[in-house]
Scaffold this motif. Sequence first.
Motif, PDB file in Angstrom:
ATOM      1  N   VAL A 138     -86.343  38.292   5.566  1.00  0.00           N
ATOM      2  CA  VAL A 138     -87.471  37.688   4.481  1.00  0.00           C
ATOM      3  C   VAL A 138     -88.645  37.303   5.627  1.00  0.00           C
ATOM      4  CG1 VAL A 138     -88.029  35.348   3.345  1.00  0.00           C
ATOM      5  CG2 VAL A 138     -85.624  36.512   3.205  1.00  0.00           C
ATOM      6  N   GLN A 139     -88.441  36.769   6.808  1.00  0.00           N
ATOM      7  CA  GLN A 139     -89.657  36.636   7.753  1.00  0.00           C
ATOM      8  C   GLN A 139     -90.479  37.758   8.051  1.00  0.00           C
ATOM      9  OE1 GLN A 139     -88.697  33.539  10.444  1.00  0.00           O
ATOM     10  NE2 GLN A 139     -90.225  33.967  12.044  1.00  0.00           N
ATOM     11  N   SER A 140     -89.705  38.806   8.452  1.00  0.00           N
ATOM     12  CA  SER A 140     -90.382  40.042   8.751  1.00  0.00           C
ATOM     13  C   SER A 140     -91.174  40.767   7.353  1.00  0.00           C
ATOM     14  CB  SER A 140     -89.414  41.111   9.309  1.00  0.00           C
ATOM     15  OG  SER A 140     -88.418  41.570   8.092  1.00  0.00           O
ATOM     16  N   THR A 141     -90.782  40.389   6.284  1.00  0.00           N
ATOM     17  CA  THR A 141     -91.237  40.902   4.881  1.00  0.00           C
ATOM     18  C   THR A 141     -92.359  40.226   4.653  1.00  0.00           C
ATOM     19  OG1 THR A 141     -88.934  41.587   4.425  1.00  0.00           O
ATOM     20  CG2 THR A 141     -91.012  41.527   2.603  1.00  0.00           C
ATOM     21  N   PHE A 142     -92.264  38.937   4.587  1.00  0.00           N
ATOM     22  CA  PHE A 142     -93.455  37.874   4.051  1.00  0.00           C
ATOM     23  C   PHE A 142     -94.170  37.103   5.149  1.00  0.00           C
ATOM     24  CE2 PHE A 142     -90.137  38.272   0.745  1.00  0.00           C
ATOM     25  CZ  PHE A 142     -90.922  38.884  -0.419  1.00  0.00           C
ATOM     26  N   GLY A 143     -93.574  36.982   6.187  1.00  0.00           N
ATOM     27  CA  GLY A 143     -94.379  36.099   7.244  1.00  0.00           C
ATOM     28  C   GLY A 143     -95.327  36.844   7.970  1.00  0.00           C
ATOM     29  N   VAL A 144     -95.925  36.061   8.869  1.00  0.00           N
ATOM     30  CA  VAL A 144     -97.067  36.563   9.749  1.00  0.00           C
ATOM     31  C   VAL A 144     -96.425  37.057  10.853  1.00  0.00           C
ATOM     32  CG1 VAL A 144     -99.053  35.940  10.868  1.00  0.00           C
ATOM     33  CG2 VAL A 144     -98.799  34.728   8.788  1.00  0.00           C
ATOM     34  N   THR A 145     -96.738  38.237  11.295  1.00  0.00           N
ATOM     35  CA  THR A 145     -96.205  38.805  12.401  1.00  0.00           C
ATOM     36  C   THR A 145     -97.215  38.867  13.581  1.00  0.00           C
ATOM     37  OG1 THR A 145     -94.675  40.481  11.342  1.00  0.00           O
ATOM     38  CG2 THR A 145     -95.052  41.069  13.338  1.00  0.00           C
ATOM     39  N   PRO A 146     -97.098  38.378  14.687  1.00  0.00           N
ATOM     40  CA  PRO A 146     -98.034  38.243  15.728  1.00  0.00           C
ATOM     41  C   PRO A 146     -98.484  39.954  16.110  1.00  0.00           C
ATOM     42  CG  PRO A 146     -95.794  37.537  16.592  1.00  0.00           C
ATOM     43  CD  PRO A 146     -95.669  37.784  15.333  1.00  0.00           C
ATOM     44  N   PRO A 147     -99.818  40.026  16.596  1.00  0.00           N
ATOM     45  CA  PRO A 147    -100.201  41.443  16.994  1.00  0.00           C
ATOM     46  C   PRO A 147     -99.359  41.758  18.116  1.00  0.00           C
ATOM     47  CG  PRO A 147    -102.020  39.604  17.451  1.00  0.00           C
ATOM     48  CD  PRO A 147    -100.731  38.971  16.699  1.00  0.00           C
ATOM     49  N   PRO A 148     -99.351  42.918  18.308  1.00  0.00           N
ATOM     50  CA  PRO A 148     -98.346  43.569  19.348  1.00  0.00           C
ATOM     51  C   PRO A 148     -99.263  43.516  20.640  1.00  0.00           C
ATOM     52  CG  PRO A 148     -99.398  45.280  18.077  1.00  0.00           C
ATOM     53  CD  PRO A 148     -99.522  44.230  17.310  1.00  0.00           C
ATOM     54  N   ARG A 149     -98.856  43.168  21.618  1.00  0.00           N
ATOM     55  CA  ARG A 149     -99.358  42.865  23.170  1.00  0.00           C
ATOM     56  C   ARG A 149    -100.161  44.289  23.463  1.00  0.00           C
ATOM     57  NH1 ARG A 149     -97.086  40.022  28.472  1.00  0.00           N
ATOM     58  NH2 ARG A 149     -98.771  40.278  29.815  1.00  0.00           N
ATOM     59  N   PRO A 150    -101.298  44.406  24.142  1.00  0.00           N
ATOM     60  CA  PRO A 150    -101.659  45.623  24.815  1.00  0.00           C
ATOM     61  C   PRO A 150    -100.733  46.114  26.075  1.00  0.00           C
ATOM     62  CG  PRO A 150    -103.409  43.991  24.241  1.00  0.00           C
ATOM     63  CD  PRO A 150    -102.159  43.188  24.104  1.00  0.00           C
TER      64      PRO A 150
END
Length: 253
Positions: free
Chosen positions: A200-212
């Motif tokens: 649920v969290q991966s579908t609707f939550g805020v995913t932090p941007p990938p680290r460079p």
Amino acid sequence: MSSSSAAPGRGEKAEAVAAKPPMREALVAAAFQLFLERGYEQTTVDDIVTLAGVGRRSFFRYFPSKEDVVFPDHERCLADMTAFLGASDEEHEPVRRVCDAARLVLRMYAENPTFSVQRYRLTKRVPGLRAYELSVVWRYERALAEYLRRRFAGRRDGTLRADVIAAAVVAAHNNALRSWLRSDGQDDASAAVDHALGYVQSTFGVTPPPRPADGPSGDPAGDPAEDVVVVVSRRGAPLWRVVQEIETTLGRD
């Protein structure tokens, strides 16, 4: 008079009182003993209070109905969930917060696996209890939705988003919970619920941007938005001339 029939001393009386479970727990224990022996519908409130050794008024002081004695801990859990969500602030990511709130329900079930499994089996057999359980689940879902509606207030489709996420959290939690109950409480309940709520969290939550990715020097790779400067110089030109051309290029608008 034999020693076995002698009246207990003061210390023994105190130990007996201390060992006696609180009335609420005694009523629940008596109810489930009778439910398992006779069946739910064949057991009356009078049967329960007789076995527990209390009066009818004592029963209704704790439980409004016979159905409520099957779900004795949900009111406390709902109050804990409401307080948990009420203590939230803007720093809490809302989807993660409602997932954490759902874990409070899991903790309630996991506190007493034997009782939880017995209740699950009983509820499956009695249609009236299944309907009652659905009403309890709806109250949890409403608490989650109300919190999310406040957090999404002013957003386009905020109410729709809140209601959909609340329903998804409840569905994911219940899917994992029932899987654990079907295992007679032997499987890892926390792992199952974490997996379901993670979906649920991966579908609707805020995913932090990938680290460079790190460059050769260990520093983050350059920002793609930064300018790239290419200097073309004559072979054999002195180094000071190359540096001068670079400085001139960087100094332009």
